[in-house]
Design a protein around this motif. Structure first.
Motif, short mmCIF file in Angstrom:
data_model
loop_
_atom_site.label_atom_id
_atom_site.label_comp_id
_atom_site.label_asym_id
_atom_site.label_seq_id
_atom_site.Cartn_x
_atom_site.Cartn_y
_atom_site.Cartn_z
N ALA A 22 -20.43 67.46 -66.53
CA ALA A 22 -20.22 67.38 -65.04
C ALA A 22 -21.60 67.39 -64.35
N LEU A 23 -22.16 68.27 -64.50
CA LEU A 23 -23.33 68.75 -63.75
C LEU A 23 -24.50 67.57 -64.15
N GLY A 24 -24.48 66.98 -65.42
CA GLY A 24 -25.39 66.09 -65.60
C GLY A 24 -24.98 64.68 -65.02
N ILE A 25 -23.62 64.42 -64.89
CA ILE A 25 -23.10 63.13 -64.41
C ILE A 25 -23.43 63.25 -62.70
N VAL A 26 -23.36 64.45 -62.14
CA VAL A 26 -23.49 64.66 -60.56
C VAL A 26 -25.03 64.43 -60.44
N THR A 27 -25.88 65.19 -61.41
CA THR A 27 -27.34 64.59 -61.26
C THR A 27 -27.65 63.53 -61.35
N LEU A 28 -27.10 62.53 -62.37
CA LEU A 28 -27.25 61.13 -62.66
C LEU A 28 -26.76 60.48 -61.32
N CYS A 29 -25.83 60.75 -60.67
CA CYS A 29 -25.40 59.97 -59.53
C CYS A 29 -26.42 59.96 -58.31
N LEU A 30 -26.59 61.47 -58.03
CA LEU A 30 -27.60 61.60 -57.05
C LEU A 30 -28.88 60.94 -57.17
N THR A 31 -29.35 61.09 -58.21
CA THR A 31 -30.92 60.52 -58.67
C THR A 31 -30.81 59.14 -58.71
N GLY A 32 -29.74 58.51 -59.04
CA GLY A 32 -29.58 57.04 -59.32
C GLY A 32 -29.35 56.54 -57.96
N ILE A 33 -28.86 57.23 -57.13
CA ILE A 33 -28.70 56.64 -55.69
C ILE A 33 -29.91 56.49 -54.88
N GLN A 34 -30.83 57.65 -55.06
CA GLN A 34 -32.24 57.63 -54.66
C GLN A 34 -32.96 56.37 -55.28
N ILE A 35 -32.70 56.30 -56.65
CA ILE A 35 -33.62 55.14 -57.37
C ILE A 35 -33.34 53.91 -56.89
N ARG A 36 -31.98 53.56 -56.69
CA ARG A 36 -31.34 52.38 -56.14
C ARG A 36 -31.78 52.01 -54.64
N PHE A 37 -31.69 53.28 -53.86
CA PHE A 37 -31.83 52.69 -52.40
C PHE A 37 -32.98 53.91 -52.12
N PRO A 38 -34.25 53.70 -52.71
CA PRO A 38 -35.31 54.70 -52.18
C PRO A 38 -35.78 54.66 -50.74
N GLU A 39 -35.50 53.66 -50.05
CA GLU A 39 -35.61 53.49 -48.53
C GLU A 39 -34.90 54.25 -47.67
N TYR A 40 -33.63 54.74 -48.35
CA TYR A 40 -32.67 55.19 -47.39
C TYR A 40 -32.56 56.66 -47.92
N ILE A 41 -32.84 57.03 -49.18
CA ILE A 41 -32.35 58.48 -49.57
C ILE A 41 -33.74 59.03 -50.30
N GLY A 42 -34.08 60.29 -49.94
CA GLY A 42 -35.21 60.81 -50.62
C GLY A 42 -35.05 62.24 -50.93
N VAL A 43 -33.86 62.55 -51.49
CA VAL A 43 -33.22 64.12 -51.68
C VAL A 43 -34.23 64.79 -52.75
N PHE A 44 -34.93 63.85 -53.71
CA PHE A 44 -35.52 64.52 -54.74
C PHE A 44 -37.02 64.62 -54.68
#
Ligand code: HEM
Length: 215
Positions: A22-44
């Motif tokens: 579960a922790l891994g998948i949540v991390t994958l989702c959040l980092t995945g969003i940043q990788i796909r939409f770097p212009e909008y999200i920069g959490v990491f």
């Protein structure tokens, strides 16, 4: 070991797998969003950080998936019994369970399924978990591993239509997977109390409640 009024549903290896996963998948989702939409999200922070964390979480999730498979398939040997729906499950059980979730639950009616260690999932759970554990999860892991761009796998990537096609497939599978997560979280709160199904995922033990059983 026995506990009055409780049933031991979830063995420790499954619980450890579940929460790391579960922790891994949540991390994958959040980092995945940043990788796909770097212009909008920069959490990491930097783009590269998101990629490193995404790759690391992907490797962990893939590795523990294999551990899950070995545990259920070769050690506990309960994979088939727990995860494969029967003909009756598909023909009648799924409809009965869906009717419960959509209507009877709100009237206070009891859950038609009573979980036991040898039959812990209701027919809807069996179908959903089968599709996730033998469909979407292995697919998202396999496409992710191919995207790691390591030398011996490059030919496979080309065989599968090249990196662009693989990236699109990986994204689409991951998006479907994420939609499962929302439904999973909602249904998990439909026990006799909102946390009733969360506790056994920590302790292994579920309280037997005959009035309104497990969702
Ligand atoms: C924040 C994330 C998550 C939470 C809070 C959560 C919560 C739960 C809860 C409460 C249960 C027990 C109730 C039930 O069996 O439905 C459960 C079981 C399960 N969850 Fe999750 N879950 C999460 C993420 C995931 C993910 C990403 C997957 C994808 C593979 C997953 C797959 C499963 C499976 C297969 C079971 C049954 C395990 C077994 O007893 O063999 N869960 N989850």
């Amino acid at each position: 070991m026995k506990r009055e009024g409780y049933v031991y549903l979830t063995p420790m290896p499954v619980r450890i797998w579940h929460w790391i996963n579960a922790l891994g998948i949540v991390t994958l989702c959040l980092t995945g969003i940043q990788i796909r939409f770097p212009e909008y999200i920069g959490v990491f922070g930097r783009y590269k950080n998101a990629i490193i964390l995404h790759n690391a979480a992907g490797i962990v999730v893939t590795g523990i998936y294999l551990v899950w498979l070995i545990y259920y398939g070769l050690i506990a040997r309960t994979l088939r019994k727990l995860y494969i729906p029967t003909f009756t499950d598909v023909k009648k059980g799924v409809f009965r369970q869906a009717t419960y979730y959509l209507y009877h639950y709100f009237t206070g009616a009891p859950n038609p399924h009573h979980s036991q260690p040898h039959d812990k999932f209701n027919p809807m759970q069996k179908v959903a978990y089968l599709a996730i554990m033998f469909g979407l999860l292995p697919l998202v892991c396999a496409s992710g591993v191919l995207l790691l761009n390591v030398a011996p796998l490059r030919d496979w990537v080309l065989m599968m239509g090249g990196i662009r096609l693989l990236v699109s497939a990986h994204f689409l599978i991951a998006a479907s997977f994420t939609s499962f997560l929302f439904v999973h979280l909602y249904l998990a709160t439909l026990g006799h109390t909102p946390l009733a199904h969360f506790k056994p995922m920590w302790t292994g033990w579920e309280k037997v409640d005959h009035e309104s059983d497990r969702a």
